[in-house]
Design a protein around this motif. Structure first.
Motif, mmCIF file in Angstrom:
data_model
loop_
_atom_site.group_PDB
_atom_site.id
_atom_site.type_symbol
_atom_site.label_atom_id
_atom_site.label_comp_id
_atom_site.label_asym_id
_atom_site.label_seq_id
_atom_site.Cartn_x
_atom_site.Cartn_y
_atom_site.Cartn_z
ATOM 1 N N LEU A 15 -28.844 6.953 15.526
ATOM 2 C CA LEU A 15 -27.780 7.309 15.640
ATOM 3 C C LEU A 15 -28.393 8.553 16.729
ATOM 4 O O LEU A 15 -27.494 8.954 17.093
ATOM 5 N N ASP A 16 -29.676 8.858 16.818
ATOM 6 C CA ASP A 16 -30.037 9.535 18.109
ATOM 7 C C ASP A 16 -29.984 8.492 19.064
ATOM 8 O O ASP A 16 -29.640 8.812 20.611
ATOM 9 N N ALA A 17 -30.437 7.772 18.898
ATOM 10 C CA ALA A 17 -29.946 6.080 20.662
ATOM 11 C C ALA A 17 -28.584 6.246 20.571
ATOM 12 O O ALA A 17 -28.012 6.104 21.713
ATOM 13 N N LEU A 18 -27.780 5.905 19.122
ATOM 14 C CA LEU A 18 -26.005 6.148 19.455
ATOM 15 C C LEU A 18 -25.906 7.058 20.361
ATOM 16 O O LEU A 18 -24.857 7.224 21.347
ATOM 17 N N ALA A 19 -26.287 8.459 19.940
ATOM 18 C CA ALA A 19 -25.330 9.672 20.783
ATOM 19 C C ALA A 19 -25.927 9.404 22.181
ATOM 20 O O ALA A 19 -25.639 9.912 23.098
ATOM 21 N N GLY A 20 -27.519 8.931 22.741
ATOM 22 C CA GLY A 20 -27.314 8.781 23.974
ATOM 23 C C GLY A 20 -26.981 7.774 24.783
ATOM 24 O O GLY A 20 -27.087 7.642 26.093
ATOM 25 N N GLN A 21 -26.422 7.133 23.933
ATOM 26 C CA GLN A 21 -25.417 5.770 24.807
ATOM 27 C C GLN A 21 -23.683 6.376 24.713
ATOM 28 O O GLN A 21 -23.140 5.445 25.635
ATOM 29 N N GLY A 22 -23.512 7.439 24.572
ATOM 30 C CA GLY A 22 -22.133 7.886 24.847
ATOM 31 C C GLY A 22 -21.858 9.223 24.528
ATOM 32 O O GLY A 22 -22.434 10.332 25.122
ATOM 33 N N MET A 23 -21.093 9.851 24.400
ATOM 34 C CA MET A 23 -20.372 11.070 25.064
ATOM 35 C C MET A 23 -20.696 11.667 22.819
ATOM 36 O O MET A 23 -19.819 11.331 22.362
ATOM 37 N N VAL A 24 -21.682 12.874 23.021
ATOM 38 C CA VAL A 24 -20.857 13.711 21.459
ATOM 39 C C VAL A 24 -20.453 15.045 21.708
ATOM 40 O O VAL A 24 -20.611 15.618 22.375
ATOM 41 N N PHE A 25 -19.716 14.888 21.021
ATOM 42 C CA PHE A 25 -18.887 16.981 20.801
ATOM 43 C C PHE A 25 -19.240 17.653 19.912
ATOM 44 O O PHE A 25 -19.254 17.280 18.833
ATOM 45 N N TYR A 26 -19.818 18.694 20.142
ATOM 46 C CA TYR A 26 -20.429 19.411 19.633
ATOM 47 C C TYR A 26 -19.642 20.337 18.967
ATOM 48 O O TYR A 26 -20.156 20.891 18.124
ATOM 49 N N HIS A 27 -18.376 20.203 19.512
ATOM 50 C CA HIS A 27 -16.858 21.661 18.806
ATOM 51 C C HIS A 27 -15.376 19.800 18.377
ATOM 52 O O HIS A 27 -14.986 20.392 18.603
ATOM 53 N N ALA A 28 -15.950 19.223 18.114
ATOM 54 C CA ALA A 28 -15.542 18.226 16.625
ATOM 55 C C ALA A 28 -15.217 18.264 14.835
ATOM 56 O O ALA A 28 -16.317 19.239 14.136
ATOM 57 N N TYR A 29 -13.773 19.006 14.988
ATOM 58 C CA TYR A 29 -13.444 19.196 13.256
ATOM 59 C C TYR A 29 -12.715 17.778 12.757
ATOM 60 O O TYR A 29 -12.469 17.762 13.356
ATOM 61 N N ALA A 30 -13.582 17.581 11.133
ATOM 62 C CA ALA A 30 -12.499 17.860 10.327
ATOM 63 C C ALA A 30 -11.139 18.671 9.739
ATOM 64 O O ALA A 30 -10.882 19.627 10.480
ATOM 65 N N ALA A 31 -9.718 17.735 9.820
ATOM 66 C CA ALA A 31 -8.133 18.047 10.084
ATOM 67 C C ALA A 31 -8.419 18.741 8.193
ATOM 68 O O ALA A 31 -6.973 19.899 7.945
ATOM 69 N N ALA A 32 -9.596 18.973 7.390
ATOM 70 C CA ALA A 32 -9.653 19.407 6.398
ATOM 71 C C ALA A 32 -10.568 19.253 5.783
ATOM 72 O O ALA A 32 -11.183 18.530 6.695
ATOM 73 N N ALA A 33 -10.766 20.750 4.630
ATOM 74 C CA ALA A 33 -12.352 20.786 4.136
ATOM 75 C C ALA A 33 -12.796 19.624 3.714
ATOM 76 O O ALA A 33 -14.222 19.806 3.039
ATOM 77 N N ASN A 34 -12.179 18.897 2.729
ATOM 78 C CA ASN A 34 -12.582 17.616 1.483
ATOM 79 C C ASN A 34 -11.406 16.145 2.455
ATOM 80 O O ASN A 34 -11.673 16.324 2.823
ATOM 81 N N CYS A 35 -12.512 15.309 1.163
ATOM 82 C CA CYS A 35 -12.631 14.282 1.170
ATOM 83 C C CYS A 35 -10.596 13.857 1.910
ATOM 84 O O CYS A 35 -10.574 13.428 2.527
ATOM 85 N N ALA A 36 -10.185 13.793 0.681
ATOM 86 C CA ALA A 36 -9.100 12.904 0.933
ATOM 87 C C ALA A 36 -7.876 13.496 2.228
ATOM 88 O O ALA A 36 -7.212 12.876 2.437
ATOM 89 N N PRO A 37 -7.625 14.811 2.585
ATOM 90 C CA PRO A 37 -6.533 15.420 2.882
ATOM 91 C C PRO A 37 -7.106 14.866 4.137
ATOM 92 O O PRO A 37 -6.836 14.590 5.976
ATOM 93 N N SER A 38 -8.776 15.080 4.214
ATOM 94 C CA SER A 38 -9.102 14.755 6.145
ATOM 95 C C SER A 38 -8.913 13.427 6.459
ATOM 96 O O SER A 38 -8.942 12.620 7.349
#
Length: 480
Positions: free
Chosen positions: A55-78
């Motif tokens: 996954l570190d290699a994948l991050a180096g091959q693409g764009m990392v979003f440091y302020h990415a959010y789930a639209a909800a704080a638990n599983c089903a709604p997200s």
């Protein structure tokens, strides 16, 4: 000679047309959604304990979003938000099971009823891709209706209404639906990846959408024994020190690496858009996300901020990073615009197209909103870092715009305002010292709730007992 020349031109034209078609072929899409993986549970996100080389290699091959959010704080709604492109008030999935969580004598309000499944009327992300020529397969946790084949997928392995693999369920024989048992002791994360690889190989000639929502790293915490042993003597730091959990993270990493290797072997990587994320924050009792506060189920940063990487060779600059706040609701409109799709009602989408970021173009600043008009009880009062010792969160709404984040809790009509730039741990409430900013954020939040017809519970709970609540809080804090 003339006839030969005309035939040669025809052949060249046909070859040119074929190459043109290949160039215009929609990209394959791989969406990996790990369950309960915390924002800082990866090497490239700053963990010194977990080991995630693939996954570190994948991050180096693409764009990392440091302020990415789930639209909800638990599983089903997200997951409902991501698959619909719509926020919780638009579909009514706010939590897992019922909305009356916690002891009834500690709830001041009657919470909004919860919808368990995404409504059938929703035109899902998978339906959109299916209707534009994609073959869709999902392998793992679904959780937003009984069968993802009803929501636009052609192939389903392991996905149903179930939200976790069950007690002891990470090894075969399995306890989830829509999967055949493998050899005794087969590890579920390995098996789901095997199925995903088979799907890729079977559909390499046509655009495919591979959704890989691992059940890992959701409880029960069950790592492979050889990986647990590998972490047994490794010193942990700052609340990240569980070898069994580290083993689960390592298994996810290994299996993502296996899948990416197959894309390379089949020469599909250059025309495959890969998205890696988590459905919500990690459980703080298992893994701290410092400096972020709290974890899964809370609307403080540790509960909703998640890792996100997008790789698309030639379209997303390798090694790029962004602090622009984004949400998993943005995935649907981004993919829609990339493939030029038409949908029945474009107004259903509440996210935005992130593709300009891929081209280093700015996005206009916007507000992000969360709405949770229900209760979610605590895991561990001493560890959660949530709203209070009894609840990870109580009914409320949250808005983030720029560096400012406002919480509004309905029981006491109280507000919390934080400067995330200076205080990512949300430790200092500025609601009283910054009244102008607070009031501006309140107005934006009120306007949004009115626009989306968000339900705000206001009916008092007749069973609420203030003395009981006070004594229960004290007893929880006094427990060893």
């Amino acid at each position: 000679m003339h006839r030969w020349f005309r035939k040669s031109i025809s052949v060249l034209a046909l070859i040119s047309l074929l190459f043109s078609c290949l160039e215009k072929r929609s990209p394959n899409i791989v969406l990996i959604n790990v369950d309960d993986l915390g924002w800082k549970d990866l090497g490239f996100m700053g963990s010194a304990y977990y080991e995630t080389p693939n996954l570190d290699a994948l991050a180096g091959q693409g764009m990392v979003f440091y302020h990415a959010y789930a639209a909800a704080a638990n599983c089903a709604p997200s997951r409902a938000c991501m698959m619909s492109g719509r926020n919780t008030p638009s579909h009514g999935v706010y939590t897992v099971d019922n909305s009356e969580r916690g002891h009834p004598k500690t709830r001041q309000l009657i919470p909004t009823p919860n919808r368990h499944f995404l409504p059938d009327s929703i035109y899902t992300l998978a339906m959109m891709l299916r209707d534009h020529g994609y073959v869709n397969g999902t392998f793992g946790k679904w959780h937003i209706n009984e069968d993802p084949l009803q929501a636009g997928f052609h192939v389903n392995v392991g996905g149903s209404h179930r939200g976790n693999p069950g007690s002891g369920g990470y090894v075969s024989p399995y306890k989830i639906d829509f999967i055949e048992n493998g050899p005794e002791g087969e590890y579920l994360t390995d098996r789901l990846t095997d199925e995903a690889i088979r799907f890729v190989k079977a559909n390499k000639e046509s655009p495919f959408f591979l959704y890989l929502p691992f059940y890992s790293v959701h409880t029960p915490i069950m790592g492979k024994q050889e990986l647990i042993a590998a972490f047994a003597d490794k010193p942990g730091t700052n609340g990240q020190d569980r070898a069994d959990y580290a083993a689960m993270v390592a298994s996810v990493d290994q299996n993502v690496g296996r899948l990416l290797a197959v894309l390379d072997e089949l020469k599909l990587a250059d025309n495959t858009l890969v998205i890696f994320t988590s459905d919500n924050g990690g459980i703080r009792d298992i893994s701290y996300q410092s400096p972020l506060r709290a974890g899964k189920g809370s609307y403080y940063e540790g509960g909703i901020r998640v890792p996100l990487v997008i790789r698309w060779p030639g379209k997303v600059q390798a090694g790029s990073k962004t602090d622009v706040p984004v949400t998993n609701m943005d995935i649907y409109p981004t993919l829609k615009n990339i493939i030029g799709a038409k949908i029945p009602d474009h107004r259903q989408l509440e996210g935005r197209d992130l593709a300009p970021l891929f081209r280093n173009q700015p996005l206009e600043e916007r507000a992000l909103f969360w709405h949770f008009p229900i209760y979610l009880q605590a895991y561990n009062p001493r560890e959660d870092g949530g709203k209070d010792p009894l609840f990870r969160t109580r009914p409320g709404s949250v808005i983030r715009k720029g560096k400012w984040k406002l919480h509004h809790y309905f029981e006491q009509n109280d507000y919390e305002l934080y400067d995330l730039e200076k205080d990512p741990g949300e430790t200092t409430n500025l609601a009283e010292s910054q009244p102008a900013i607070r009031d501006r954020m309140i107005q934006l939040l009120d306007d949004w709730r009115e626009q989306v017809n968000a339900p705000v519970p206001d009916q008092a709970n007749p069973r609420y007992d203030k003395e009981f609540e006070t004594n229960l809080i004290k007893s929880k804090l006094d427990e060893d």
